[in-house]
Enzyme design. Structure first.
Site, PDB file in Angstrom:
ATOM      1  N   GLU A 176       0.587  -1.117  -0.085  1.00 31.01           N
ATOM      2  CA  GLU A 176       0.050   0.189  -0.222  1.00 31.01           C
ATOM      3  C   GLU A 176       0.586   1.059  -0.514  1.00 31.01           C
ATOM      4  O   GLU A 176       1.517   1.721   1.247  1.00 31.01           O
ATOM      5  CB  GLU A 176      -0.578  -0.310   0.853  1.00 31.01           C
ATOM      6  CG  GLU A 176      -1.941  -1.096   1.598  1.00 31.01           C
ATOM      7  CD  GLU A 176      -2.618  -1.358  -0.172  1.00 31.01           C
ATOM      8  OE1 GLU A 176      -2.940  -0.077  -0.974  1.00 31.01           O
ATOM      9  OE2 GLU A 176      -3.401  -2.165   0.283  1.00 31.01           O
ATOM     10  N   CYS A 208      -2.002   9.471   2.911  1.00 30.70           N
ATOM     11  CA  CYS A 208      -1.630   8.423   1.699  1.00 30.70           C
ATOM     12  C   CYS A 208      -2.652   8.975   0.785  1.00 30.70           C
ATOM     13  O   CYS A 208      -2.279   9.234  -1.109  1.00 30.70           O
ATOM     14  CB  CYS A 208      -0.784   7.469   1.592  1.00 30.70           C
ATOM     15  SG  CYS A 208      -1.906   6.073   2.310  1.00 30.70           S
TER      16      CYS A 208
END
Length: 470
Positions: A216, A250
């Site tokens: 990720e 993010c």
């Protein structure tokens, strides 16, 4: 890295492997007990968790930790508990036509011991989220916490030891050297959340053991304000997505594509939004600090280098006083040169470049020419435009007329594509990520497979002719 540290990690993994061998397929009741233990850990220690994260950041509001970390963590646990029996149920099918009356099964099996590497920006949610999926799938887990959040990392390790029996879940703390040794362990699956550059090193280390990985990562997530957008609403949602956790997310909007000539409107609207959301931004305690001095200095450098190259910086709130620590007001950048570092690197902070476009085709081409982002945000009420963007753009996930909240939908997989990640988790997708979907072919007592046995005579050739005509 001392040999004793590496040996200690190896021994810990082996002990957990042994525990898994003794109980390789925990039933739904035991899995729920483990999920309930994790839920109790969160609920019973909420103040201490918020205080530790606040201290690590040098200032992060408890409200943000509650909303962005505790709430989605507890929702993930509730979702897994609610759907666990359905996820665990083997999927039964008839065999292919020529193999009847045989049957097939697809049986979810735990992988074994899972490794989870946690970043600093959401140290609770990005530890608990994958841990929920790993436990629901019947695995045991080792969790490497970030050295940039030492107070919370230590607290989480202590809490895990208190709430979980030895051999179910354990926390590993330490510096980057420990993280490297951790990623080189022969896990049955390794999930890493962090930067693309570090992700490459993690994947390389895992490859030596043929350990499957879920990465990720991040990248530059665009927000596109289309010609049919409700402009003020779009600005508000983009500003919100950029300001929570001071942009250290993010999936935060990294830059904004908007119709040429609307830049001044965007700035004026954004200033009003920030004034309303954060009336005392520098001193009110409702806006997070940058995690440490080095990352604060990097953001200042990105801003100042862009300005030196011809960009204009538009602060959306008053500058923080000298004693406000690492509080960095949200700042919009206009006329930013394309070769500026802020247009190339993931920003990971409250800087927001505006990129004007003349046509939507131009905006979509701009996004498509760059590495695939982890998130793509579109603001437009025209359903034809929405479908066009859905079908033409590659991204880890997409949000229409909002930001961030797709990550809190536990029935949707969360993951990147290309440079923004590999694989996905959350909900059933996470259960499958941490399971081996074991295919089983079950032959019936009475069957005709002997018709295909050698020797290959005339009857076999007639059967083969029938098979090849299908």
């Amino acid at each position: 890295m001392s040999e004793s540290v590496v040996s200690g990690l190896t021994d810990l993994l082996q002990r957990m492997r042994q525990a898994q061998r003794e109980q390789p397929h925990p039933d739904a009741s035991l899995r729920r007990i483990r999920l309930d233990a994790l839920a109790a850990l969160l609920r019973e220690n909420r103040p201490a968790i918020c205080e530790a994260i606040d201290a690590d950041f040098g200032g992060r509001p408890a409200e943000e930790t509650d909303l962005l970390e505790l709430f989605p963590s507890l929702q993930a646990l509730a979702h897994a508990r609610r759907h666990l029996r359905r996820w665990m149920k083997p999927k039964r099918h008839l065999a292919g036509l020529w193999f009847l009356p045989a049957r097939t099964l697809l049986v979810p099996r735990p992988l074994g011991v899972v490794g989870i590497i946690v970043p600093w920006n959401y140290p609770l949610f990005l530890a608990v989220g994958p841990l929920v999926d790993a436990l629901a799938a019947g695995n045991r887990a080792l969790v490497k916490m970030s050295e940039y959040t030492p107070r919370f990392s230590a607290l989480f390790g202590q809490l895990v030891e208190r709430y979980f029996p030895q051999g179910e879940v354990r926390v590993v703390n330490g510096d980057a050297g420990v993280a490297r040794a951790f990623s080189a362990l022969p896990f049955d699956h390794l999930l890493f959340t962090g930067s693309t550059d570090v992700g490459r090193h993690v994947m390389r280390a895992a490859a030596a053991n043929l350990t499957p990985v879920t990465l990720e990562l991040g990248g530059k997530s665009p927000a596109i304000i289309g010609p049919g957008a409700r402009f003020e609403s779009a600005v508000e949602r983009i500003v919100y997505g950029k300001c929570v956790n001071a942009g250290q997310t993010c999936i935060a909007p990294d830059y904004v594509l908007l119709p040429r000539g609307r830049e001044a409107d965007f700035i004026a609207t954004a200033q009003r939004v920030v004034a309303r959301m954060y009336p005392q931004l520098a001193t009110g305690g409702q806006y997070a600090s940058i995690i440490d001095d080095a990352k604060h200095a990097r953001l200042i450098r990105l801003r100042d280098e862009a300005v030196a190259g011809g960009a204009q910086a538009h602060a959306l709130a008053a500058s923080s006083p000298a004693d406000a620590g690492r509080v960095l007001p949200p700042t919009v950048l206009t006329d930013t040169p394309e070769d500026a570092a802020v247009m190339d690197e993931e920003i990971f902070g409250p800087l927001l470049p505006l990129v004007p476009y003349d046509t939507l085709d131009e905006a979509l081409a701009y996004v498509a020419a760059r590495p695939h982002p982890l998130a793509l945000y579109l603001f437009d009420n025209d359903s034809a435009v929405q479908r066009r963007v859905e079908q033409s753009q590659a991204a880890g996930g997409m949000c229409i007329n909002d930001t961030l909240y797709h990550v809190a939908q536990h029935h949707l997989p969360f993951g990147g594509v290309g440079a923004s990640g590999l694989g996905a988790y959350h909900g059933e997708a996470g259960f499958r990520t941490f399971s081996k979907m074991l295919p089983v072919f079950r032959q019936a007592r009475l069957n005709g497979v002997g018709l295909l046995n050698p020797p290959y005579g005339a009857r076999f050739r007639r059967m083969l002719d029938l098979l090849l005509r299908r």
